[in-house]
Design a protein around this motif. Structure first.
Motif, mmCIF file in Angstrom:
data_model
loop_
_atom_site.group_PDB
_atom_site.id
_atom_site.type_symbol
_atom_site.label_atom_id
_atom_site.label_comp_id
_atom_site.label_asym_id
_atom_site.label_seq_id
_atom_site.Cartn_x
_atom_site.Cartn_y
_atom_site.Cartn_z
ATOM 1 N N GLU A 125 -20.933 -40.255 0.926
ATOM 2 C CA GLU A 125 -20.346 -39.320 1.887
ATOM 3 C C GLU A 125 -19.049 -39.872 2.473
ATOM 4 O OE1 GLU A 125 -24.829 -38.417 2.317
ATOM 5 O OE2 GLU A 125 -23.526 -40.048 1.680
ATOM 6 N N LEU A 126 -18.975 -41.179 2.596
ATOM 7 C CA LEU A 126 -17.822 -41.811 3.231
ATOM 8 C C LEU A 126 -16.522 -41.589 2.460
ATOM 9 C CD1 LEU A 126 -19.455 -45.222 4.208
ATOM 10 C CD2 LEU A 126 -18.876 -43.346 5.755
ATOM 11 N N VAL A 127 -16.625 -41.297 1.177
ATOM 12 C CA VAL A 127 -15.421 -41.018 0.386
ATOM 13 C C VAL A 127 -14.660 -39.838 0.983
ATOM 14 C CG1 VAL A 127 -14.592 -40.232 -1.873
ATOM 15 C CG2 VAL A 127 -16.330 -42.017 -1.742
ATOM 16 N N ARG A 128 -15.373 -38.947 1.670
ATOM 17 C CA ARG A 128 -14.734 -37.753 2.258
ATOM 18 C C ARG A 128 -13.793 -38.098 3.409
ATOM 19 N NH1 ARG A 128 -18.147 -37.604 -1.803
ATOM 20 N NH2 ARG A 128 -17.779 -35.632 -2.878
ATOM 21 N N MET A 129 -13.804 -39.342 3.843
ATOM 22 C CA MET A 129 -12.820 -39.762 4.837
ATOM 23 C C MET A 129 -11.402 -39.618 4.309
ATOM 24 S SD MET A 129 -14.756 -43.161 6.308
ATOM 25 C CE MET A 129 -13.275 -43.766 7.111
ATOM 26 N N VAL A 130 -11.250 -39.670 2.993
ATOM 27 C CA VAL A 130 -9.918 -39.514 2.397
ATOM 28 C C VAL A 130 -9.305 -38.166 2.766
ATOM 29 C CG1 VAL A 130 -8.632 -39.378 0.230
ATOM 30 C CG2 VAL A 130 -10.446 -41.069 0.492
ATOM 31 N N TYR A 131 -10.135 -37.157 2.907
ATOM 32 C CA TYR A 131 -9.620 -35.839 3.241
ATOM 33 C C TYR A 131 -9.110 -35.789 4.671
ATOM 34 C CZ TYR A 131 -11.551 -34.618 -1.183
ATOM 35 O OH TYR A 131 -11.810 -34.595 -2.532
ATOM 36 N N VAL A 132 -9.679 -36.601 5.520
ATOM 37 C CA VAL A 132 -9.206 -36.693 6.895
ATOM 38 C C VAL A 132 -7.933 -37.531 6.951
ATOM 39 C CG1 VAL A 132 -9.794 -37.389 9.244
ATOM 40 C CG2 VAL A 132 -11.582 -36.510 7.732
ATOM 41 N N GLU A 133 -7.904 -38.591 6.159
ATOM 42 C CA GLU A 133 -6.779 -39.510 6.196
ATOM 43 C C GLU A 133 -5.508 -38.958 5.549
ATOM 44 O OE1 GLU A 133 -6.220 -42.251 7.652
ATOM 45 O OE2 GLU A 133 -8.170 -42.908 8.342
ATOM 46 N N SER A 134 -5.645 -38.318 4.386
ATOM 47 C CA SER A 134 -4.438 -38.016 3.605
ATOM 48 C C SER A 134 -4.448 -36.715 2.826
ATOM 49 C CB SER A 134 -4.189 -39.149 2.613
ATOM 50 O OG SER A 134 -5.224 -39.161 1.632
ATOM 51 N N SER A 135 -5.523 -35.965 2.875
ATOM 52 C CA SER A 135 -5.639 -34.747 2.067
ATOM 53 C C SER A 135 -5.482 -35.035 0.575
ATOM 54 C CB SER A 135 -4.610 -33.699 2.491
ATOM 55 O OG SER A 135 -4.785 -33.327 3.819
ATOM 56 N N PHE A 136 -5.831 -36.257 0.172
ATOM 57 C CA PHE A 136 -5.737 -36.677 -1.223
ATOM 58 C C PHE A 136 -4.311 -36.636 -1.754
ATOM 59 C CE2 PHE A 136 -10.257 -37.015 -1.985
ATOM 60 C CZ PHE A 136 -10.292 -37.985 -2.981
ATOM 61 N N ASN A 137 -3.366 -36.788 -0.858
ATOM 62 C CA ASN A 137 -1.965 -36.882 -1.245
ATOM 63 C C ASN A 137 -1.647 -38.342 -1.540
ATOM 64 O OD1 ASN A 137 0.798 -36.844 -1.535
ATOM 65 N ND2 ASN A 137 1.216 -36.284 0.586
ATOM 66 N N ILE A 138 -1.494 -38.696 -2.810
ATOM 67 C CA ILE A 138 -1.269 -40.098 -3.172
ATOM 68 C C ILE A 138 0.085 -40.599 -2.698
ATOM 69 C CG2 ILE A 138 -2.819 -40.086 -5.156
ATOM 70 C CD1 ILE A 138 -0.324 -39.798 -6.938
ATOM 71 N N MET A 139 0.965 -39.682 -2.301
ATOM 72 C CA MET A 139 2.272 -40.082 -1.786
ATOM 73 C C MET A 139 2.295 -40.133 -0.249
ATOM 74 S SD MET A 139 3.882 -40.704 -4.492
ATOM 75 C CE MET A 139 3.848 -40.346 -6.249
ATOM 76 N N ALA A 140 1.141 -40.054 0.379
ATOM 77 C CA ALA A 140 1.076 -40.032 1.846
ATOM 78 C C ALA A 140 1.591 -41.346 2.426
ATOM 79 C CB ALA A 140 -0.352 -39.778 2.309
ATOM 80 N N ARG A 141 2.565 -41.235 3.309
ATOM 81 C CA ARG A 141 3.131 -42.388 4.002
ATOM 82 C C ARG A 141 3.302 -41.999 5.467
ATOM 83 N NH1 ARG A 141 2.161 -43.093 -0.608
ATOM 84 N NH2 ARG A 141 3.495 -43.959 -2.255
ATOM 85 N N SER A 142 2.971 -42.885 6.393
ATOM 86 C CA SER A 142 3.132 -42.557 7.798
ATOM 87 C C SER A 142 4.285 -43.337 8.406
ATOM 88 C CB SER A 142 1.845 -42.843 8.579
ATOM 89 O OG SER A 142 1.861 -44.144 9.119
ATOM 90 N N LYS A 143 4.805 -42.818 9.508
ATOM 91 C CA LYS A 143 5.929 -43.452 10.189
ATOM 92 C C LYS A 143 5.547 -44.799 10.784
ATOM 93 C CE LYS A 143 8.241 -39.106 11.353
ATOM 94 N NZ LYS A 143 8.710 -38.217 12.448
ATOM 95 N N VAL A 144 4.251 -44.984 11.049
ATOM 96 C CA VAL A 144 3.821 -46.250 11.646
ATOM 97 C C VAL A 144 3.451 -47.284 10.591
ATOM 98 C CG1 VAL A 144 3.043 -45.158 13.771
ATOM 99 C CG2 VAL A 144 1.421 -45.455 11.880
ATOM 100 N N GLY A 145 3.590 -46.922 9.301
ATOM 101 C CA GLY A 145 3.381 -47.901 8.240
ATOM 102 C C GLY A 145 2.145 -47.731 7.388
ATOM 103 N N ALA A 146 1.229 -46.837 7.775
ATOM 104 C CA ALA A 146 0.040 -46.599 6.963
ATOM 105 C C ALA A 146 0.448 -45.950 5.645
ATOM 106 C CB ALA A 146 -0.943 -45.703 7.702
ATOM 107 N N SER A 147 -0.292 -46.246 4.576
ATOM 108 C CA SER A 147 0.140 -45.774 3.268
ATOM 109 C C SER A 147 -1.040 -45.507 2.344
ATOM 110 C CB SER A 147 1.067 -46.820 2.632
ATOM 111 O OG SER A 147 1.868 -46.269 1.622
ATOM 112 N N GLY A 148 -0.849 -44.542 1.431
ATOM 113 C CA GLY A 148 -1.843 -44.226 0.419
ATOM 114 C C GLY A 148 -2.913 -43.273 0.898
ATOM 115 N N VAL A 149 -3.820 -42.924 -0.009
ATOM 116 C CA VAL A 149 -4.840 -41.924 0.313
ATOM 117 C C VAL A 149 -5.784 -42.384 1.415
ATOM 118 C CG1 VAL A 149 -4.780 -40.771 -1.935
ATOM 119 C CG2 VAL A 149 -6.322 -42.709 -1.597
ATOM 120 N N TRP A 150 -5.955 -43.698 1.563
ATOM 121 C CA TRP A 150 -6.815 -44.225 2.623
ATOM 122 C C TRP A 150 -6.010 -44.638 3.846
ATOM 123 C CZ3 TRP A 150 -12.055 -44.142 2.951
ATOM 124 C CH2 TRP A 150 -12.777 -43.877 1.771
ATOM 125 N N GLN A 151 -4.700 -44.433 3.831
ATOM 126 C CA GLN A 151 -3.806 -44.729 4.955
ATOM 127 C C GLN A 151 -4.052 -46.118 5.538
ATOM 128 O OE1 GLN A 151 -1.080 -42.425 6.592
ATOM 129 N NE2 GLN A 151 -1.211 -42.555 4.374
#
Length: 390
Positions: free
Chosen positions: A172-198
């Motif tokens: 079930e914990l794999v679904r955290m990815v949907y909260v973190e990044s919407s499964f966008n492999i290009m997800a990058r945050s302004k504070v430095g978090a990166s990837g699908v797991w941010q």
């Protein structure tokens, strides 16, 4: 992890004939150019987890007192589209003032102007005081974006579940990815978090995930292995999945301090307590509720959605480089398609793609299966060339 994305798994059965259909009629303006091939979605399988860490049938039941909060996020994910939004109280998300319709507004400036106008009307008509006005928050609907997220998840989610099962963690914990990044492999945050797991840079440092040429936080499977270790560590510290999941966003040490300060391990109590909530930002207070909402909508996807498709997994073959190569050499194996090369290899950094840094030897890259032998032959030639130069 500080970057707060909200997204979910959602699904519905489709006819076999629909598997090859053009996604543009379902996801207008959001269609990935790379591999639009679809397949049947299947419901999640949570069986055979008796040996998973901290697992039982009620491990992810909605805690008493969080029902309304979870329902708010269910509505965000499955009721309102990105042409709608909710104006609500940030301290009590279930307190909704108005639904805002953004349909027909094309620019972000037009949308923001509309939101600000409605906010002003609410403050005036309802006579909100200074504190209430400050708590007035806008939440964009996510329904259409969730459908896109589940499409992308089809490429990776089964392999991610396999990793979690191997680590004896609840899948079930794999679904955290949907909260973190919407499964966008290009997800990058302004504070430095990166990837699908941010994953944040300081979190990645002990795992040696980042170099000038390779950032494994952006590799879906490498990041999943790291996330599994982090979650296992969180649970061992906090002995509760609600607390461990919250700790992924807020930091496990911070959550541990709160449980001691307020003498409670009840996540609902910690979130609702006036004093403890000062230690939580909006994202941390709502992170576990978002995760539970994702589980709910996924489980009952046919109730919430007409049609949801899975992408087929990328037809990729991993290859460990025996020698260093340039990015242009990699792109040749993708017939010059830069976007395709990046989707297969999101862990290669800007330095490699734009600045000419070489991809180091021993780096694991992905190439199309049909180009695997071509790549091997090419690398063999490069290896002999390097050897002769010596």
């Amino acid at each position: 992890m500080k970057h707060f994305f909200v997204s979910i798994l959602v699904a519905a059965l489709i006819a076999p004939a629909a598997q090859a259909q053009d996604l543009s009629d379902i996801f207008p303006n959001m269609v990935p150019k790379v591999f639009p091939e679809t397949r049947m979605w299947r419901p999640p399988i949570y069986k055979n987890q008796s040996k998973s860490l901290g697992y039982d049938s009620k491990a992810f039941a909605i805690p008493k007192g969080m029902e309304k909060q979870v329902q708010f996020w269910v509505d965000v994910y499955a009721k309102y589209t990105s042409e709608q939004g909710i104006l609500h109280d940030s301290d009590n998300v279930e307190k909704i003032y108005q639904i805002v319709d953004l349909k027909g507004l094309k620019t972000e400036r037009e949308k923001q102007k509309r939101i600000d106008e409605v906010k002003k009307e609410i403050i005036q008509k309802q006579g909100l005081n200074k504190e209430q006005s400050a708590n007035l928050r806008y939440q964009l609907g996510q329904k259409d974006r969730m459908q896109q997220a589940i499409f992308y998840s089809g490429r990776y989610v089964e392999d991610m579940e396999k990793i979690f099962r191997e680590e004896k963690l609840p899948v079930e914990l794999v679904r955290m990815v949907y909260v973190e990044s919407s499964f966008n492999i290009m997800a990058r945050s302004k504070v430095g978090a990166s990837g699908v797991w941010q994953i944040m840079p300081y979190t990645a440092r002990p795992f040696r995930m980042v170099s000038s040429s390779v950032d494994k936080r952006n590799h879906p499977m490498d990041a999943t292995r790291t996330a599994a270790k982090l979650l296992k560590s969180n649970y061992n510290m906090l002995q509760s999945w609600p607390l461990a999941v919250t700790g992924y966003n807020h930091g496990p040490t911070g959550v541990a301090k709160m449980t001691k300060s307020y003498k409670s391990r009840d996540i609902a109590h910690l979130i609702e307590n006036v004093e403890s909530r000062r230690s939580f930002g909006f994202a941390s207070r709502n992170f576990y509720a978002c995760f539970l909402a994702a589980l709910e909508v996924e489980k009952n996807a046919q109730k919430y959605f007409d049609t949801v498709l899975w992408s087929k997994p990328l037809p990729a073959q991993d290859l460990k480089l025996p020698v260093s190569i340039k990015y242009k050499d990699l792109v040749k194996w993708f017939d010059g398609d830069h976007e395709k090369a990046q989707v297969y290899n999101p862990h290669l950094t800007y330095n490699v793609i734009k600045k000419g840094f070489r991809i180091p030897s021993k780096t694991v890259i992905s190439v199309p299966k049909e180009k695997y032998n071509v790549a091997l032959i090419s690398l063999s030639h490069k290896g002999r060339s390097i050897a002769s130069d010596k």
